[in-house]
Design an enzyme around this catalytic site. Structure first.
Site, short mmCIF file in Angstrom:
data_model
loop_
_atom_site.label_atom_id
_atom_site.label_comp_id
_atom_site.label_asym_id
_atom_site.label_seq_id
_atom_site.Cartn_x
_atom_site.Cartn_y
_atom_site.Cartn_z
N ASP A 64 0.82 -1.23 0.00
CA ASP A 64 0.00 0.00 0.00
C ASP A 64 0.84 1.26 0.00
O ASP A 64 0.67 2.15 -0.83
CB ASP A 64 -0.88 0.05 1.27
CG ASP A 64 -2.11 -0.83 1.16
OD1 ASP A 64 -2.45 -1.25 0.04
OD2 ASP A 64 -2.71 -1.11 2.21
N ARG A 109 0.60 4.90 17.36
CA ARG A 109 0.16 5.93 16.41
C ARG A 109 0.47 7.36 16.84
O ARG A 109 0.90 8.17 16.02
CB ARG A 109 -1.33 5.78 16.07
CG ARG A 109 -1.72 4.45 15.43
CD ARG A 109 -0.71 3.97 14.42
NE ARG A 109 -1.15 2.84 13.64
CZ ARG A 109 -0.37 1.80 13.30
NH1 ARG A 109 0.87 1.76 13.72
NH2 ARG A 109 -0.83 0.84 12.55
N ASP A 138 -6.75 3.59 12.76
CA ASP A 138 -5.42 4.21 12.74
C ASP A 138 -5.46 5.54 12.01
O ASP A 138 -4.76 6.48 12.37
CB ASP A 138 -4.41 3.26 12.10
CG ASP A 138 -4.12 2.06 13.01
OD1 ASP A 138 -4.12 2.27 14.24
OD2 ASP A 138 -3.92 0.95 12.50
N SER A 184 -4.08 -9.06 7.78
CA SER A 184 -3.55 -7.70 7.87
C SER A 184 -2.85 -7.61 9.24
O SER A 184 -3.47 -7.87 10.27
CB SER A 184 -4.71 -6.70 7.77
OG SER A 184 -4.30 -5.48 8.29
N1 ARG Z 1 -7.95 -3.19 16.24
C1 ARG Z 1 -6.64 -2.77 16.55
C2 ARG Z 1 -6.62 -1.29 16.82
O1 ARG Z 1 -7.44 -0.60 16.34
C3 ARG Z 1 -5.64 -3.23 15.56
C4 ARG Z 1 -5.29 -2.32 14.46
C5 ARG Z 1 -4.30 -2.94 13.53
N2 ARG Z 1 -3.84 -1.99 12.56
C6 ARG Z 1 -3.47 -2.31 11.32
N3 ARG Z 1 -3.09 -1.32 10.58
N4 ARG Z 1 -3.50 -3.53 10.88
O2 ARG Z 1 -5.80 -0.77 17.51
#
Ligand code: ARG
Length: 419
Positions: free
Chosen positions: A15, A94, A123, A174
């Site tokens: 990506d 983040r 995110d 993912s």
């Molecule tokens: N559900 C989790 C969160 O919101 C995991 C996020 C995973 N992020 C990703 N870019 N795959 O913190």
């Protein structure tokens, strides 16, 4: 037309690799930024890939220490687990990434920053709020959210533009990873009835493939933070990494939950968090030994609040800062050593000791010679029970006018008719 520089948060995956080229096609120079927060990717290769695709600068920064000290440790002090279950692995990284995006944008004189999040994740929310909280005039681009490419479109685009497709084993998942764990989503996990397949996991062993003997570890805490593992003092990064290894080998730290996302829907989420699970469990046990009952009770609500702030992108909020002050104060006496048994996917606290222990053996013991004042119990119960006894005298079945003080024939019928 040249539109200026953009700083792109670059993971090295497909990506964000496509995003470099795409942003360049829109007229931007792209500076990539990759934060090393303990993920297992080849960062050198990541940098080379960014430059090969055409980034004008590719910046990789080791932020593991800062991640642990400024994000993981405060969250640990607060026992932060979203919905009581998720140690906020991805959510905690983040704000740190956002902070550096904003700083690099400043240093490079960039017109915007960019990230590779889709429109369905959280995110995007965290990065955009955190970056703009630190630099309100910052523009944030989200090419992956905007371009609506399918995975196949993306691969075609990559091939057409000579973008090297990262040579990872084709995975249906993912993944997001750092020192504080690994988040796994998508593919077969989308069916909540399907047990997560073994190939979803990389840092924890299947519990049926773990050592046949239990392993005992000792974690020393000072001020609510771990300072030593098995008697060896370690910095935070090393301690977390080592604990991930040891607990992961015993299959400890797998989490499988239905999570309420900020963006409104429920999602099945799987995590591997060996070190967080053990540390949170051990510290909570030590708190039971060292903290006052009412503090533990009030703190539980604030812990959930803290976790929620991290989850919803409000890391840089005044409430989080105020809660930090509260937790820092509360953790001052959380000192001691916790002994944990790791075995077949489970961690169990089996020993506790603390110089600040409120557990006083002389009071608690049932052996002779204890210092507890037994005679005070009578008066204590009279006064402690007074409100309940008074209430029942006024409203309950044992009213005086019913003659509760007279002796009655003790058969079931008489008792039930009278009372
Ligand atoms: N559900 C989790 C969160 O919101 C995991 C996020 C995973 N992020 C990703 N870019 N795959 O913190």
């Amino acid at each position: 037309m040249y539109k200026g520089k953009v700083v792109l948060a670059y993971s090295g995956g497909l990506d964000t690799s496509v995003a470099i080229k795409w942003l360049m096609d829109q007229g931007y120079d792209v500076v990539t930024f990759t934060a090393d927060v303990g993920q297992t990717v080849d960062l050198e290769a990541c940098k080379e890939r960014a430059l090969f695709i055409g980034a004008c600068n590719a910046c990789v920064m080791d932020l593991k220490d800062e991640f642990v000290h400024d994000f993981v440790w405060p969250a640990l002090k607060a026992n932060a687990m979203y919905q009581g279950t998720y140690p906020l692995t991805s959510a905690l990284s983040r704000p740190l990434i956002s902070k550096y995006l904003a700083k690099i944008a400043d240093a490079e004189g960039a017109v915007a920053v960019a990230h590779g999040c889709t429109g369905k994740g959280q995110d995007q929310v965290r990065i955009e709020i955190c970056a703009r909280a630190l630099k309100p005039d910052l523009k944030v681009f989200a090419p992956v959210r905007d371009w609506h490419f399918s995975r196949d479109d993306e691969i075609d685009y990559a091939k057409e533009h000579g973008i090297p497709i990262p040579v990872t084993k084709k995975s249906p998942y993912s993944i997001d990873e750092n020192l504080w764990g690994r988040s796994i989503e998508c593919g077969p996990l989308e069916d909540p009835w399907t047990e997560p397949p073994s190939d979803a996991f990389t840092i924890t062993a299947d519990p049926w493939n773990t050592p046949n003997d239990p392993e005992y570890i000792e974690i020393a805490f000072k001020g609510g933070l771990p300072i030593a593992l098995n008697g060896i003092e370690m910095d935070g990064v090393s301690l977390i990494a080592r604990l991930n290894e040891i607990a992961g080998k015993h299959g400890v730290g797998r989490i499988d939950m239905i999570e309420d996302r900020l963006v409104g829907f429920k999602s099945r989420e799987v995590y591997e968090c060996p070190a967080p699970v053990v540390l949170l469990q051990a510290k909570k046990a030590l708190e039971k030994m060292t903290l006052a009952k009412d503090l533990i009770a009030v703190k539980a609500d604030l812990e959930l609040k803290y976790a929620e702030l991290a989850y919803v992108g409000y890391w840089f909020s005044p409430l989080r800062e105020a809660l930090d002050a509260f937790f820092n104060q509360a953790q001052k006496v959380v000192n001691g050593v916790v002994r944990v048994r790791l075995y077949k996917g489970q961690s169990v606290v089996v020993g506790l000791k603390s110089p600040n222990s409120l557990y006083v053996n002389d009071l608690a013991t049932y052996s002779s010679g204890d210092t507890f004042d037994h005679s005070s119990a009578v008066g204590f119960i009279n006064i402690w029970g007074l409100p309940i006894i008074t209430w029942k005298q006024v409203h309950g079945f044992a009213k005086k006018e019913d003659g509760y003080e007279n002796s009655v024939v003790l058969d079931k019928e008489t008792i039930n008719s009278k009372y």
